[in-house]
Design a protein around this motif. Structure first.
Motif, short mmCIF file in Angstrom:
data_model
loop_
_atom_site.label_atom_id
_atom_site.label_comp_id
_atom_site.label_asym_id
_atom_site.label_seq_id
_atom_site.Cartn_x
_atom_site.Cartn_y
_atom_site.Cartn_z
N THR A 15 0.83 -1.21 0.00
CA THR A 15 0.00 0.00 0.00
C THR A 15 0.86 1.26 0.00
OG1 THR A 15 -1.74 -1.18 1.19
CG2 THR A 15 -1.83 1.21 1.27
N ALA A 16 1.93 1.23 0.80
CA ALA A 16 2.82 2.40 0.86
C ALA A 16 3.42 2.68 -0.52
CB ALA A 16 3.93 2.15 1.88
N LYS A 17 3.85 1.62 -1.17
CA LYS A 17 4.45 1.81 -2.49
C LYS A 17 3.43 2.36 -3.48
CE LYS A 17 8.19 -1.53 -1.91
NZ LYS A 17 8.67 -2.88 -2.14
N LEU A 18 2.22 1.84 -3.41
CA LEU A 18 1.16 2.31 -4.30
C LEU A 18 0.86 3.80 -4.07
CD1 LEU A 18 -1.28 -0.74 -4.03
CD2 LEU A 18 -0.25 0.10 -6.16
N ILE A 19 0.74 4.17 -2.79
CA ILE A 19 0.40 5.57 -2.49
C ILE A 19 1.53 6.50 -2.92
CG2 ILE A 19 0.01 7.22 -0.61
CD1 ILE A 19 -1.58 5.05 0.83
N ASN A 20 2.75 6.12 -2.60
CA ASN A 20 3.87 6.99 -2.99
C ASN A 20 3.98 7.14 -4.51
OD1 ASN A 20 4.64 7.69 -0.42
ND2 ASN A 20 6.04 5.97 -0.17
N LYS A 21 3.66 6.05 -5.22
CA LYS A 21 3.70 6.13 -6.68
C LYS A 21 2.57 7.03 -7.21
CE LYS A 21 3.94 3.14 -10.73
NZ LYS A 21 3.72 1.78 -11.24
N LEU A 22 1.38 6.82 -6.65
CA LEU A 22 0.22 7.61 -7.08
C LEU A 22 0.43 9.10 -6.84
CD1 LEU A 22 -2.89 5.67 -5.65
CD2 LEU A 22 -2.56 6.36 -8.03
N THR A 23 1.06 9.43 -5.73
CA THR A 23 1.14 10.84 -5.32
C THR A 23 2.52 11.46 -5.54
OG1 THR A 23 1.81 10.29 -3.06
CG2 THR A 23 -0.56 10.38 -3.49
N ASP A 46 5.20 10.81 -3.93
CA ASP A 46 5.75 11.08 -2.58
C ASP A 46 5.23 12.38 -1.97
OD1 ASP A 46 7.36 8.73 -2.53
OD2 ASP A 46 8.79 9.74 -3.85
N GLU A 47 4.00 12.69 -2.26
CA GLU A 47 3.41 13.94 -1.75
C GLU A 47 3.29 13.94 -0.22
OE1 GLU A 47 2.21 16.87 -2.95
OE2 GLU A 47 1.25 17.42 -1.05
N PHE A 48 3.02 12.75 0.35
CA PHE A 48 2.69 12.70 1.78
C PHE A 48 3.79 11.98 2.58
CE2 PHE A 48 -1.29 12.65 -0.59
CZ PHE A 48 -1.98 13.69 0.00
N LEU A 49 3.81 12.26 3.87
CA LEU A 49 4.63 11.47 4.79
C LEU A 49 3.73 10.35 5.29
CD1 LEU A 49 7.36 11.24 6.34
CD2 LEU A 49 6.27 12.50 8.20
N LEU A 50 4.10 9.12 5.02
CA LEU A 50 3.29 7.99 5.47
C LEU A 50 3.71 7.59 6.89
CD1 LEU A 50 3.28 5.76 2.25
CD2 LEU A 50 1.89 7.77 2.81
N THR A 51 2.75 7.01 7.63
CA THR A 51 3.09 6.52 8.96
C THR A 51 2.36 5.21 9.23
OG1 THR A 51 3.40 7.23 11.27
CG2 THR A 51 1.24 7.65 10.33
N ALA A 52 2.98 4.39 10.06
CA ALA A 52 2.36 3.12 10.47
C ALA A 52 2.81 2.80 11.89
CB ALA A 52 2.78 1.99 9.52
N HIS A 53 2.13 1.87 12.51
CA HIS A 53 2.50 1.51 13.89
C HIS A 53 3.92 0.95 13.93
CE1 HIS A 53 -1.31 2.23 15.75
NE2 HIS A 53 -1.96 1.46 14.91
N ARG A 96 11.04 -4.66 12.07
CA ARG A 96 9.80 -4.40 11.33
C ARG A 96 9.79 -2.95 10.82
NH1 ARG A 96 4.46 -2.75 12.21
NH2 ARG A 96 2.90 -4.09 11.20
N ASP A 97 10.18 -2.03 11.70
CA ASP A 97 10.19 -0.61 11.33
C ASP A 97 11.12 -0.38 10.13
OD1 ASP A 97 8.50 -0.20 13.42
OD2 ASP A 97 9.96 0.76 14.73
N LYS A 98 12.24 -1.10 10.13
CA LYS A 98 13.20 -0.93 9.02
C LYS A 98 12.55 -1.35 7.70
CE LYS A 98 17.94 -1.91 7.63
NZ LYS A 98 17.53 -2.06 6.24
N GLY A 143 9.10 2.94 2.08
CA GLY A 143 8.62 4.30 1.83
C GLY A 143 7.70 4.86 2.89
N ILE A 144 7.59 4.15 3.99
CA ILE A 144 6.82 4.70 5.13
C ILE A 144 7.81 5.52 5.95
CG2 ILE A 144 5.53 4.13 7.22
CD1 ILE A 144 4.39 1.72 5.69
N GLY A 145 7.67 6.83 5.86
CA GLY A 145 8.72 7.71 6.37
C GLY A 145 8.65 7.99 7.86
N SER A 146 7.55 7.63 8.50
CA SER A 146 7.48 7.86 9.94
C SER A 146 6.79 6.68 10.61
CB SER A 146 6.72 9.15 10.25
OG SER A 146 5.36 9.02 9.91
N LEU A 147 7.16 6.47 11.83
CA LEU A 147 6.54 5.40 12.62
C LEU A 147 5.86 6.04 13.82
CD1 LEU A 147 6.90 2.57 11.52
CD2 LEU A 147 8.93 3.90 11.02
N ILE A 148 4.64 5.60 14.05
CA ILE A 148 3.93 6.11 15.22
C ILE A 148 3.95 5.03 16.28
CG2 ILE A 148 1.62 5.59 14.32
CD1 ILE A 148 1.04 8.52 15.67
#
Lengths: 213, 309
Positions: free
Chosen positions: B87-95, B97-104, B145-147, B153-158
């Protein structure tokens, strides 16, 4: 206070369950009245822990470990208390309201109530108004404690208050409410009897209600 | 300035063109957008081709929703690691890299639930070394996992392990120092070393452990729960030069408060968080399912009207 009772209180505060058991047995062997051991040793220790908890001097783990030590002591004392006719200081029914599955706060309050010498009937989570009512009647409870973590479920507390009113039993119990989103103004708005911000204060309030009955 | 640049500036204690916003989770998509985000359960039984299609549609839906909301950070949840990565790869491709993505990305002990609490507490007292060994294992797994998430392409971890009740921390500060802090520090350090951004979330009254949280070097602290008495003004004064701040808009008011209370909470959070940068405007929890949609819209409208530097 007798030295051994002070020792029981101190070891209880430090969560030393095996030592508390040993000292309670020793106190009984020395002929000390079981009610005195309970009140001046075990419950006195839990009172101190409760006060320290309110003042942020100790935290939940210390309280729970102290409660384990208290239960170890009570386990030794129980047969003696029963045969001496020592009664519980009151009965509380507790649960997390319908639709809410969170039980951390509810369990803390339960521990604190037991630490005040109250009998606690724990209904668990997702408890309906009818279940609160039935348990209160069956156990002749003086206190009903309702917990909620969610803003979306705390309104269920009003249903509990209303159910007791509909059944004509509103005056026979004190309904206490608590949980992260609950406030004094919410408590007032639904017609509950008491809100406290923390578990130790809830236990103090419950004991006062029982003593006033 | 892209949303990603805006978020990164705020997380780096700098001042972007305007205060960014996001939410840890956004649960009002069905009411506001007529659909919901994909969950792993919904993928069960689908063929590989059907799964790819569902993931692509979900990515497009997420971009639509979060673009319209104006979020700078996009939260990715509800999917397995493998599907989050796709999903991260899809979103970054679509946009682009417009957004900063985050995941747990947390791997520290949270407040245990009712069933596990007694067991956990007794282990703290009876076998502390075993608990520390478990903490190390959890942290190492989270770092690994975070790595993988950052590599995708998930640039931040929450980091969402909750540590505090309204009244204060679950663990004493001394226990926090022993059983949480070294491991949280290591997780944040690994995120930094991989070029990511660490956002530490916890509900409750963090003030007794605020300095210890900051010593772990997350880029930001999230939620700053006013229901627990956390005052963003005080936090900004104490640690605003060391860590970015996210949140403090009173979430319960969105459900039970008045319009005036909601707006006053927005005003207080913005006025005290915004000055000098290093602030991301958001609620102190999440826009949760069942919340009146118009109330969350009020928060967004306030943000739009007051976000510019």
């Amino acid at each position: 206070m007798m030295a051994i009772l002070e020792e029981i209180s101190t070891f209880l505060q430090n969560g030393r369950a095996p030592k508390v058991k040993e000292l309670v047995q020793q106190a009984l062997d020395e002929g000390i009245d079981p009610a005195t051991i309970l009140n001046e040793g075990l419950l006195s220790g839990m009172d101190i822990i409760g006060e320290k908890f309110k003042n942020n001097e100790v935290f939940v783990p210390e309280v729970l470990i102290a409660a384990r030590a208290m239960n170890a002591g009570v386990g030794i004392l129980k047969p003696y208390l029963v045969s001496a006719g020592v009664e519980s200081k009151g009965t509380a029914v507790i649960g997390t309201v319908k639709g809410d599955l969170h039980d951390i706060g509810k369990n803390l309050v339960k521990m604190m109530l037991e630490g005040k010498g109250l009998t606690v009937v724990d209904l668990g989570v997702d408890v309906s108004a009818e279940q609160f009512y039935n348990a209160a009647v069956e156990n002749n409870a003086q206190i009903v404690c309702c917990s909620a973590l969610l803003t979306t479920t705390m309104n269920e507390m009003k249903n509990v208050v209303d159910y007791f009113t509909e059944k004509g039993k509103r005056d026979s119990v004190k309904i206490m409410v608590g949980g992260a989103p609950v406030t004094q103004s919410f408590c007032d708005s639904i017609g509950a009897d008491c809100y406290t911000a923390d578990a130790a204060s809830a236990a103090d309030a419950a004991l006062k209600f029982c003593q006033a009955c | 300035m892209t949303h990603r640049e805006r978020a990164v500036l705020a997380l780096s204690l700098q001042q972007p063109d305007y205060v960014p916003t996001f939410e840890l989770e956004y649960q009002l998509a069905p009411e506001m957008f007529g659909g919901d985000f994909l969950t792993e359960d919904a993928l069960k039984g689908l063929s590989p081709k059907e799964t790819e299609k569902a993931l692509a549609e979900n990515a497009e839906f997420m971009v639509k929703v979060y673009s319209e909301l104006g979020y700078s950070i996009l939260p990715l949840h509800y999917l397995s690691l493998e599907h989050l990565i796709k999903t991260a790869k899809l979103i970054n491709k679509l946009t682009h890299d417009e957004f900063l993505l985050t995941a747990h990305g947390d791997g520290t002990f949270a407040i245990p639930d009712g069933d596990g609490m007694l067991d956990f507490v007794y282990r703290l007292a009876d076998e502390p070394e075993a608990v520390k060994a478990e903490a190390r294992k959890m942290a190492d797994e989270a770092i690994e996992r975070d790595k993988r998430l950052m590599d995708a392409g998930i640039g931040s971890l929450i980091l969402c392990s909750d540590y505090c009740f309204n009244a204060g921390p679950f663990l004493s500060p001394a226990m926090f120092e022993e059983f949480i802090q070294p491991y949280l520090y290591d997780i944040c350090k690994a995120i930094r070393e991989n070029g990511g951004y660490a956002i530490k979330h916890t509900d409750g009254n963090i003030m007794p452990i605020l300095d210890m949280l900051v010593e772990c070097r997350p880029h930001a602290l999230h939620s700053l729960d006013p229901m627990a008495g956390v005052d963003i003004r005080e936090v900004k004064q104490r640690v605003g030069d060391k860590v970015a701040l996210c949140g403090n808009v009173h979430c319960a008011y969105l459900q039970t408060g008045t319009d005036e209370q909601v707006l006053e909470s927005c005003r207080y959070a913005m006025e005290n968080g915004k000055p000098g940068g290093g602030y991301i405007f958001c609620t102190s929890n999440v826009p949760f399912r069942g919340m009146p949609v118009e109330r969350y819209q009020m928060v967004l409208d306030f943000w739009k009207a007051n976000r510019d530097y």
